[in-house]
Write a protein that holds these residues in place. Sequence first.
Motif, PDB file in Angstrom:
ATOM      1  N   ARG A  62      -6.036  -8.131  -2.797  1.00 29.80           N
ATOM      2  CA  ARG A  62      -8.000  -7.389  -3.519  1.00 29.80           C
ATOM      3  C   ARG A  62      -8.530  -8.227  -4.000  1.00 29.80           C
ATOM      4  O   ARG A  62     -10.176  -6.807  -4.256  1.00 29.80           O
ATOM      5  CB  ARG A  62      -6.703  -6.809  -4.641  1.00 29.80           C
TER       6      ARG A  62
ATOM      7  N   ASP B  63      -8.659   5.514   3.881  1.00 31.67           N
ATOM      8  CA  ASP B  63      -7.775   5.987   4.653  1.00 31.67           C
ATOM      9  C   ASP B  63      -8.048   7.318   4.318  1.00 31.67           C
ATOM     10  O   ASP B  63      -7.084   7.987   5.674  1.00 31.67           O
ATOM     11  CB  ASP B  63      -6.529   5.928   3.546  1.00 31.67           C
TER      12      ASP B  63
ATOM     13  N   ARG C  39       0.464  -1.115  -0.196  1.00 35.18           N
ATOM     14  CA  ARG C  39      -0.014   0.063  -0.022  1.00 35.18           C
ATOM     15  C   ARG C  39       0.950   1.391  -0.051  1.00 35.18           C
ATOM     16  O   ARG C  39       0.307   2.367  -0.452  1.00 35.18           O
ATOM     17  CB  ARG C  39      -0.583  -0.155   0.715  1.00 35.18           C
TER      18      ARG C  39
ATOM     19  N   MET D  96      -8.480   3.711  -0.629  1.00 37.09           N
ATOM     20  CA  MET D  96      -7.479   5.266  -0.332  1.00 37.09           C
ATOM     21  C   MET D  96      -9.181   5.627   0.527  1.00 37.09           C
ATOM     22  O   MET D  96      -8.371   6.492   1.272  1.00 37.09           O
ATOM     23  CB  MET D  96      -7.221   5.845  -0.989  1.00 37.09           C
TER      24      MET D  96
ATOM     25  N   PRO E 189      -0.366   5.436   4.651  1.00 34.68           N
ATOM     26  CA  PRO E 189      -0.029   6.251   3.234  1.00 34.68           C
ATOM     27  C   PRO E 189      -0.329   7.413   3.763  1.00 34.68           C
ATOM     28  O   PRO E 189       0.245   8.987   3.316  1.00 34.68           O
ATOM     29  CB  PRO E 189      -1.831   6.015   3.110  1.00 34.68           C
TER      30      PRO E 189
ATOM     31  N   GLU F 211       1.722   2.030  -3.410  1.00 31.06           N
ATOM     32  CA  GLU F 211       1.108   2.091  -4.414  1.00 31.06           C
ATOM     33  C   GLU F 211       1.228   3.608  -4.251  1.00 31.06           C
ATOM     34  O   GLU F 211       0.660   4.807  -4.950  1.00 31.06           O
ATOM     35  CB  GLU F 211       0.444   1.699  -4.008  1.00 31.06           C
ATOM     36  N   GLU F 212       1.038   3.978  -3.301  1.00 28.24           N
ATOM     37  CA  GLU F 212       1.260   5.795  -2.603  1.00 28.24           C
ATOM     38  C   GLU F 212       2.019   6.733  -2.932  1.00 28.24           C
ATOM     39  O   GLU F 212       2.141   7.451  -4.019  1.00 28.24           O
ATOM     40  CB  GLU F 212       1.136   5.899  -1.030  1.00 28.24           C
TER      41      GLU F 212
ATOM     42  N   ASN G  95       1.713   7.069  -6.606  1.00 28.31           N
ATOM     43  CA  ASN G  95       0.704   7.866  -7.490  1.00 28.31           C
ATOM     44  C   ASN G  95       1.316   8.845  -6.948  1.00 28.31           C
ATOM     45  O   ASN G  95       0.992  10.167  -8.119  1.00 28.31           O
ATOM     46  CB  ASN G  95      -0.827   7.338  -6.409  1.00 28.31           C
TER      47      ASN G  95
ATOM     48  N   GLU H 237       2.246  11.450   2.112  1.00 28.19           N
ATOM     49  CA  GLU H 237       1.785  12.221   1.651  1.00 28.19           C
ATOM     50  C   GLU H 237       2.453  13.831   2.141  1.00 28.19           C
ATOM     51  O   GLU H 237       2.485  14.489   1.880  1.00 28.19           O
ATOM     52  CB  GLU H 237       0.167  12.302   2.046  1.00 28.19           C
TER      53      GLU H 237
END
Lengths: 150, 623
Positions: free
Chosen positions: B556, B606, A87, B603, A138, A90-91, A94, A142
Amino acid sequence: MCECLETIFKKFKGKEEELIPLLQSVQEEAGFLSESAMRDIAKFLRIPQSKVHGVATFYAQFRFKPKGRKHIMLCRGTACHVKGAPRILEEIENHLEIKEGETSADLEHSIESVACIGACSLAPCITVNNKVHADLTPQKIEALFNKRMN
Amino acid sequence: MDLNNLVAEATKEWKELIKGDTPAVFVGNATCGRSAGSMDVIEAFQQEIEKQHIECNVVEVGCIGLCYLEPLVMVYKPGAPLVCYRNIGTKEATALVDSHLIKDTINQERLIGVISDTPQAALPELKDIPVMKPQVRLVLQNCGHIDPNNLNHYIANKGYSGVAKMLTLQPEDVIERIKESGLRGRGGAGFPTWRKWQFCRDAKGTSKYLICNADEGDPGAFMNRSLLEGDPHSLLEGMIIAAYAIGASTGYIYCRAEYPLALVRLRLAIQQAEEQKLLGDDILGSGFNFHIKIKEGAGAFVCGEETALIASIEGSRGMPRPRPPFPAIAGLWGKPTIINNVETLASVARIMQNDPAWFSQYGTEMSKGTKTFALVGKVQNTGLIEVPLGISLKEIIFDIGGGVPNNKKFKAVQTGGPSGGCIPAHLLDIAMDYDSLAQAGTIMGSGGLVVMDEDTCMVDVARYFLDFAQKESCGECAPCRLGTKQMLDILEDITSGKGTIEDIELLESMGDGIKKGSLCGLGQTAPNPVLTTLRYFRNEYEDHIINKKCTAKVCRDLKYYDILPDKCTGCHICFKACPTNAISGTAKQLHQIDQSLCIKCGMCLDKCPVKFNAIECYAGNKI
């Protein structure tokens, strides 16, 4: 042959067993292994180019494209995996709009995944230019990329 | 140079530091400490000490293993016990200078415990706190206590006395001592160390080699890193002793490039030992020569295999070759070679500094001594521990590790990395020794213990390890090269909901075939994570295949997200977060997820503010 290669070669005796340390030194200096550098290494050690290629492509450490000014290594160790490394990757992908193994067009960022950084008690973690960032979420990614990377 | 002179000088320096008239601050500065900010903490201490005009030594040490409490700091004041503090950031460091160093007040909130010769009624002893109590630290005795960059600190703590003792003995007697101690290889398989040495000692030829495998490749393990960063001289001493016993004059440390700090400290340690004649030509005037060179690994898990590691040092692709001949007979450059793991060699140093019986008083009949483990994953107290062999797994995870965080349920623990297997909850009473672990279908390995809870999907874990093994397979022999790829394909089918019930049997028979048919340890053990999860968690595989459901909500394709109508306030945050525009809804209205567009990235979950908690993840697929 470029001067920097000559300076590196001077530190070696030209023995075949020095191939891996030599590749490491050249990569350290140039950031990656170019076709021409590998050709020069083969000549210097008097071994076939195929051997240099064979060894360089066998080991995960060697890369054949330049890395970014901010090089991100993502730990894919077991502890990081169970604590959500996929995860995190992925973040990051992105955010930087590049994939694992790629370097951004402006050579600013590159992402690489490694087997284990060895900071398992602080999972999940990444390193940015060898500085470890631990216990990531995540949200932290950021914050990290907004604050320090842009 | 006489060791006694060195000892006298070193002891004086050490005593002055820990018992002298000047206060001292010790900051844990290994990789784990550094990632928690210990470099800044050191600077904060130095600045404040200068500002306050007080005299105080600031010493960089390794890690005492309580990684979850980093940055760790110990404070010494003359006449008072050493006080160990947890989670000291720059702000706390500055405050400590005033409160502890100047005003002698102990910060109770951040106190872990004290180290003292006489029991302190009011303060807990560090060794008595729950995390430390079951531990016996022999190999790690110096880690976190001495400055790894200071040879004198090591010498003052019995360092190199093992080499001095060795020089009074014949090589055969050294081997005999290791035999008495019962030490078995700490790298994985657990072969008796003395027997391996004896093979090499008996092998014909004058030039022999010793290699230390510090290419700690198991993901989820960092015992060797910690030791190299916290106490590099222990490894050098162990290597000198091993070299003497087998008759080698050149040694290599094959260390992974991902450990930059360990490499720096090793290089410095080698230089210091050479300067003091503890290493190099004519060690301590005995006429015995031994040189150590460092080889940086270039990132290949298969190089943990002895013959592959040798090929790598020779400058080739790290591919194993068939054995016999074993490296002890024909290894590096065709000469007799011994390859030992970092922890094995550090144990050798301790055994020689003390005596075999001292070491063998710990452990079980067949597994003597202590073992370091990296306790990580879903466990409260992550870190590096050292325990007597034979301790129960339950004690490690619940007493030392403090159990699973967030009130989650313990599910399994993975030992031995990609070559090992998972131990389920009902086997928690298992004794941690070589033979009990083998019976349970796993191995001791180098010492990684990854704890998993109810949120971990065991099929996904098996897939993860197979993916690792398949990528790291060198490609030399077909069972490993093709077999791991086939097994991975099947596991990917299962985790994406395309598995069939026949796949389970196929996985079992393939796993068996790969184990029997592979050339080296990588292939021979690669199926273990799959086979043990099939043995203990078959229901999870069946759930994925038959019910198309991943109960742990990891895979997933076998889970989905949904918005709870009674909780959604239409704040629009998830709408903006969704990368595929799968969420629809206008501000202040109930939002919805279009399952056909959703890529299940999570997301929205989150980003949904905690005060609303309006998004849920469910196992299975929405009908």
